[in-house]
Design a protein around this motif. Structure first.
Motif, short mmCIF file in Angstrom:
data_model
loop_
_atom_site.label_atom_id
_atom_site.label_comp_id
_atom_site.label_asym_id
_atom_site.label_seq_id
_atom_site.Cartn_x
_atom_site.Cartn_y
_atom_site.Cartn_z
N ARG A 1 -0.12 40.81 -19.03
CA ARG A 1 -1.17 40.49 -17.94
C ARG A 1 -0.88 38.86 -17.93
O ARG A 1 -0.64 38.16 -17.10
N HIS A 2 -1.38 38.33 -19.33
CA HIS A 2 -1.33 36.89 -19.29
C HIS A 2 0.05 36.31 -19.46
O HIS A 2 -0.08 35.27 -18.66
N THR A 3 0.87 36.84 -20.03
CA THR A 3 2.12 36.40 -19.86
C THR A 3 2.87 36.30 -18.59
O THR A 3 3.34 35.20 -18.13
N ALA A 4 2.54 37.59 -17.64
CA ALA A 4 3.16 37.68 -16.37
C ALA A 4 2.46 36.55 -15.57
O ALA A 4 3.15 35.91 -14.78
N LEU A 5 1.08 36.18 -15.49
CA LEU A 5 0.70 35.21 -14.39
C LEU A 5 1.00 33.63 -15.15
O LEU A 5 1.35 33.03 -14.15
N GLY A 6 1.30 33.39 -16.27
CA GLY A 6 1.83 32.34 -16.78
C GLY A 6 3.26 32.10 -16.26
O GLY A 6 3.70 31.01 -15.57
N VAL A 7 4.29 33.14 -16.62
CA VAL A 7 5.54 32.84 -16.23
C VAL A 7 5.85 32.88 -14.75
O VAL A 7 6.87 32.26 -14.16
N ILE A 8 4.96 33.87 -14.10
CA ILE A 8 5.55 34.13 -12.69
C ILE A 8 4.98 33.02 -11.60
O ILE A 8 5.60 32.38 -11.02
N TYR A 9 3.60 32.67 -12.11
CA TYR A 9 3.08 31.64 -11.15
C TYR A 9 2.68 30.14 -11.59
O TYR A 9 2.08 29.37 -11.21
N LEU B 1 0.16 39.60 -32.84
CA LEU B 1 1.56 39.28 -33.00
C LEU B 1 1.84 38.69 -34.40
O LEU B 1 2.85 38.57 -34.79
N ALA B 2 0.82 38.41 -35.01
CA ALA B 2 0.97 37.73 -36.39
C ALA B 2 1.98 36.57 -36.60
O ALA B 2 2.46 36.37 -37.59
N GLU C 1 12.80 34.92 -16.90
CA GLU C 1 11.71 34.10 -17.79
C GLU C 1 10.63 35.23 -18.29
O GLU C 1 10.27 35.05 -19.44
N PHE C 2 10.36 36.17 -17.71
CA PHE C 2 9.63 37.30 -18.17
C PHE C 2 9.80 38.06 -19.42
O PHE C 2 9.24 37.90 -20.29
N ILE C 3 11.28 38.43 -19.31
CA ILE C 3 11.58 39.26 -20.21
C ILE C 3 11.88 38.47 -21.52
O ILE C 3 11.76 38.74 -22.73
N MET D 1 10.32 36.86 -27.45
CA MET D 1 9.92 36.07 -28.17
C MET D 1 8.67 36.70 -28.88
O MET D 1 8.70 36.69 -30.17
N MET D 2 7.81 37.09 -28.09
CA MET D 2 6.52 37.82 -28.27
C MET D 2 6.83 38.90 -29.61
O MET D 2 6.19 39.01 -30.41
#
Length: 909
Positions: free
Chosen positions: A177-185, A493-494, A654-656, A661-662
């Motif tokens: 969710r955090h990733t999607a909000l940053g990448v998409i918007y 994610l260490a 961008e999302f994938i 990376m994560m």
């Protein structure tokens, strides 16, 4: 949609949820009766008589999500219906066990109150007493409402206009969710978080290299716990811990529990020590006093060679001396010459010296002098714990540590210190949490048990990879060279992290409402709760849109009415959930997420380092999380939902790429970047990248679990005499203090810095003093093995257990205290704060709670939602009594929130 029409009893639920096959499959979850509430005939649900053949259907391995432990389970599916859930004995994650919560997951799956279609609000007025007027909408409209409102807010007010909220039970989903909000918007506000282990995680990072640590149960002989039910009822890796802990208890492990309430751990302990809430630091420092000043039972070799205790400290400034040429800290060698820590042959642990005209003492000398006031008698006035009890615990702890002994594991000789001091969230619900955690956890340093066999060890501080020849999923511990202290790796994610680098090199200018930059030792965005309410005070930008994923943010902080006002002031609120909870009364649109048995998720334990407890007896384990039945009404998983938003926005690449990376996905195994995310294919890419092509997702779905043994150096970080120390004198905190004060002055914002000190202390927090004799009771709450957060109360099975438990939905009070107030078991009472905020409940007297306290399970209970009829009005929501938006309740180092408050208890006629 009328919530009052949704009420269903447990028995009627069993009768109507999914027909006879399901009903009979709930053996052990239903009462031994064949009549429903209205006299309807029900299938006999006694365990020995079932309506389906146990040999029919198939057992499908997957992962439980009834709490954050995510144990490995198997689902028995017959004709497309889940009829039974069981632990998976092939997986170390749960070790074949399933708790009551996990068993109850089948009832959540078929709960008729669960939402499965998106809806939008039609009533513009918001409040607990307002019907939102929910209207079912198409998925296209739901996605459009999310997309248009998030975009509009960011276009209108910039990247900080949207805040996200998530719960720990869906941590991977929260990451996505955090990733999607940053990448998409392009959202930059971060994530407003619930109360969690603030302070505990940070000290565990500093001392063990990872943010979760535990006693080395398999080798431990003495466990002293502060404010936690770990090993008996709750916490990370619960089902991985209980069996080993129970075996060790049967073989002589002594267990001492410090807690205001006698929970699962206290009940089973050799010694339960009731303590006044918020005073644990005083007790810990008194134990240290006895070890250092009275018994002399300390591990001198460990303190000299594995901590920074020998550091030379300027007595005037309190700062450690550093060599000008190398930038490294100075120790005093036995020959009377100051040398850098890495060249000092025989560091002096204690002493007073002069270096180039500067009077100095060792860090340990200052520690020893500092704790001199914390005699057992002195702490008794603060904690109410008898001085004799303190001396008993200290002597037992020191004697059990086997100081000086070694043991050999896989041919490697290691220090053997089979005693550990453990703690968790019970000590973090107070102001001055940082100092409390420092006082508690550094007891392990005194006896040399930090990172030792049988001592206090990180879950997963080091990983050499999940195969012998593929180090893609690997991490180690760096060294902060100025003092030779170990760095750490992040949770989930260490990836490498360093608090020391943050303190010395980062910019302290806050960029979000979480104010994280001005708290370089914090892990959580808890200050957002205060900054959202007071943006002018902190010169922050209040968010306009809230994106709430799998959580109930109205109830996860403080006073619910205060939280409600915050939510009324958002321009738009988006919810993703399975239920219409209290927070949904303030949502503008809600998108359902399918049940955990209806979805596939990649790598449910991420890098293993947050909820898998580690140790030589627990291999690196990668379990499967796969769909076992089709989702009702086609509701998506959060992965699918955010993937859809990314695809609609043209942000697939961008999302994938960010997800790759994560999760350490190699380029050759990546899913197509120009297509919408395929969740199962992405899971496949993770496994091929981090294990090998043979162990792909198809293999994992069939075999359920992949294991790889741990090596000694992955479990015990100093195996083979690897370098590294841990702090005992926290000089870096003084560095942070100076920078925090400078930045607060520059920004003209209020900020407390009194707790920024190098040595631990006890300081009175909120609610410690009795300012009015009528308000003399401290409400506390705890968690047991059957409950996790308020949404589980909607489960008929869990609700019935709580109802049958005499302390389940009641207010537990010390019997003597009740008698002194003219109260008795079964009385209805009201708890009232000095501000007039009140909650009500029924008393249950016991000997298992401190005389100054009352205790409830789940302080955030008492659901207000008519759409959760089983949970509605169940339990006592004592968190509602606590003001949640005043800075004075915040720990300004680690963002802990003080939940201690004094109340008056009065009988309700």
């Amino acid at each position: 949609m009328n919530g009052n029409e949704l009420n269903v009893s447990r028995r009627r639920f069993v009768a109507g949820a999914a027909g006879a096959a399901l009903a009979a499959g709930l053996a052990g979850c239903s009462p031994a009766t064949n009549n429903s509430d209205n006299g309807e005939s029900l299938p006999n649900s006694a365990p020995e008589k079932t309506a389906y053949d146990m040999n029919e259907g198939e057992w499908i391995p997957t992962t439980c999500n009834m709490c954050f432990n995510n144990c490995s389970i198997k689902a028995h599916v017959v004709d497309g219906v889940v009829v039974e859930l069981a632990g998976n004995p092939d997986s170390s994650i749960g070790r074949g066990h399933i708790c009551g919560k996990g068993a109850a997951g089948i009832m959540q799956l078929y709960d008729p109150n669960r939402i499965t279609k998106p809806m939008k609000r039609t009533n513009p007025r918001k409040g607990f007493d307002e019907d939102p007027g929910w209207e079912e909408i198409s998925w296209d409209e739901a996605y459009e409402l999310v997309d248009s409102n998030v975009k509009a807010a960011i276009e209108r007010s910039g990247p900080h206009a949207v805040t996200g909220m998530s719960m720990v039970a869906s941590q991977i989903g929260s990451l996505v969710r955090h990733t999607a909000l940053g990448v998409i918007y392009g959202n930059a506000e971060g994530s407003c978080s619930d109360i969690c282990g603030t302070g505990v995680h940070q000290l565990e990072y500093l001392l063990t290299g990872t943010g979760n640590a535990r006693p080395d149960y398999a080798n431990c002989n003495y466990v002293l716990q502060f404010g936690t039910n770990a090993g008996t009822a709750t916490r990370h890796g619960y089902n991985m811990t209980v069996e080993t802990f129970a075996e060790r208890r049967a073989n002589g492990l002594r267990h001492v529990v410090v807690d205001p309430h006698m929970g699962g751990s206290g009940e089973k302990a050799d010694l339960w020590v009731p303590i006044r809430p918020g005073t644990d630091a005083a007790l810990a420092l008194a134990i240290a006093y006895v070890l250092v000043h009275e018994e002399g039972t300390i591990d001198i070799d460990f303190l000299k060679n594995r901590t920074n205790s020998p550091s030379l400290v300027n007595v005037e400034t309190g700062r450690i001396l550093f060599d000008e040429a190398t930038g490294k800290s100075l120790y005093m060698d036995a020959d009377g010459t100051p040398k850098t820590y890495d060249t000092c042959a025989d560091p002096q642990l204690e002493g007073e010296f002069e270096v180039n005209g500067t009077p100095c003492k060792t860090g340990f000398t200052l520690y020893k002098e500092h704790i001199a006031k914390y005699t057992p008698e002195y702490q008794e006035q603060i904690t109410t714990v008898p001085a004799d009890t303190v001396r008993q615990i200290a002597k037992e702890l020191g004697a059990s540590a086997c100081i000086g002994q070694t043991t050999t594991i896989d041919g490697v000789e290691l220090p053997y210190r089979p005693a550990a001091v453990d703690a968790f969230s019970g000590i973090t619900r107070h102001k001055h949490t940082w100092l409390t955690c420092q006082a508690v956890f550094t007891l392990n340093n005194l006896i040399g048990s930090t990172n030792a066999v049988g001592g206090f060890c990180g879950f997963d501080p080091i990983c050499n990879g999940w195969t012998d020849d593929n180090p893609n999923m690997s991490w180690s511990l760096g060294i902060w060279e100025p003092e030779g202290l170990i760095d750490n790796n992040q949770l989930l994610l260490a990836f490498p992290n360093s608090y020391y680098t943050k303190v010395y090199e980062s910019d302290y200018t806050p960029t979000t409402m979480g104010m994280m930059e001005i708290q370089p030792l914090s892990e959580d965005n808890h200050f957002e709760h205060v900054a959202q309410a007071h943006p002018d005070l902190y010169h922050t930008q209040a968010a306009e849109v809230a994106f709430c994923y799998a959580c109930n943010p109205i109830k996860w902080w403080g006073n619910y009415d205060e939280q409600a006002e915050i939510f009324k002031n958002y321009t738009y609120v988006i919810g993703i959930d399975m239920y219409l909870n209290e927070s949904s009364y303030f949502y503008d649109v809600i998108l359902p997420e399918c049940h955990y048995l209806e979805r596939t998720e990649p790598l449910p334990h991420a890098a293993n380092n947050h909820r898998v407890i580690g140790g030589m007896d627990n291999p690196w384990t990668v379990p499967v999380w796969q769909k076992v039945v089709e989702p009702r009404d086609g509701a998506p998983s959060s992965w699918e939902l955010f993937g859809e938003l990314a695809s609609r926005a043209g942000k697939n690449a961008e999302f994938i790429s960010t997800l790759n990376m994560m999760f350490r996905v190699k380029e050759e195994y990546s899913v197509p970047l120009d297509q919408k995310l395929d969740v199962e294919a992405f899971a496949d890419s993770i496994l091929k990248s981090n294990i090998d092509e043979e162990h792909d997702f198809a293999w994992l779905k069939e075999h359920a679990v992949y294991d790889h043994p741990r090596t000694v150096d992955e479990v015990y970080i100093w195996a083979g005499e690897k370098p590294g120390r841990v702090p005992m004198y926290f000089d870096f905190v003084l560095e942070a203090k100076a920078k925090v004060e400078a930045k607060a002055a520059e920004l003209n914002i209020p900020w407390e810095t009194d707790d920024y000190q190098p040595l631990p202390d006890w300081k009175p927090g909120c609610g410690y003093e009795v300012t009015d004799p009528d308000y003399d009771i401290i409400p506390t709450y705890h968690t047991d093995a059957i409950n996790t957060d308020s949404w589980l109360m909607e489960d008929p099975y869990i609700n019935e257990i709580n109802e049958e438990n005499p302390y389940g939905y009641t207010i537990e009070i010390n019997a003597a205290t009740a008698a002194s107030k003219g109260l008795a078991n079964g009385d209805k009472v009201r708890l009232v704060t000095t501000d007039g905020v009140a909650v009500e409940g029924v008393l249950a007297t016991s000997e298992g709670v401190h005389a100054e306290c009352i205790a409830v399970i789940g302080g955030h209970w008492g659901s207000k939602s008519a759409y959760m009829p089983i949970a509605k009005d169940k339990g006592v929501p004592i968190v509602h009594l606590i003001p949640g938006q005043t800075p004075d309740r915040m720990d300004h180092i680690c963002s802990a929130f003080d939940q201690t408050i004094r109340v008056k208890i009065e009988k309700v006629a």
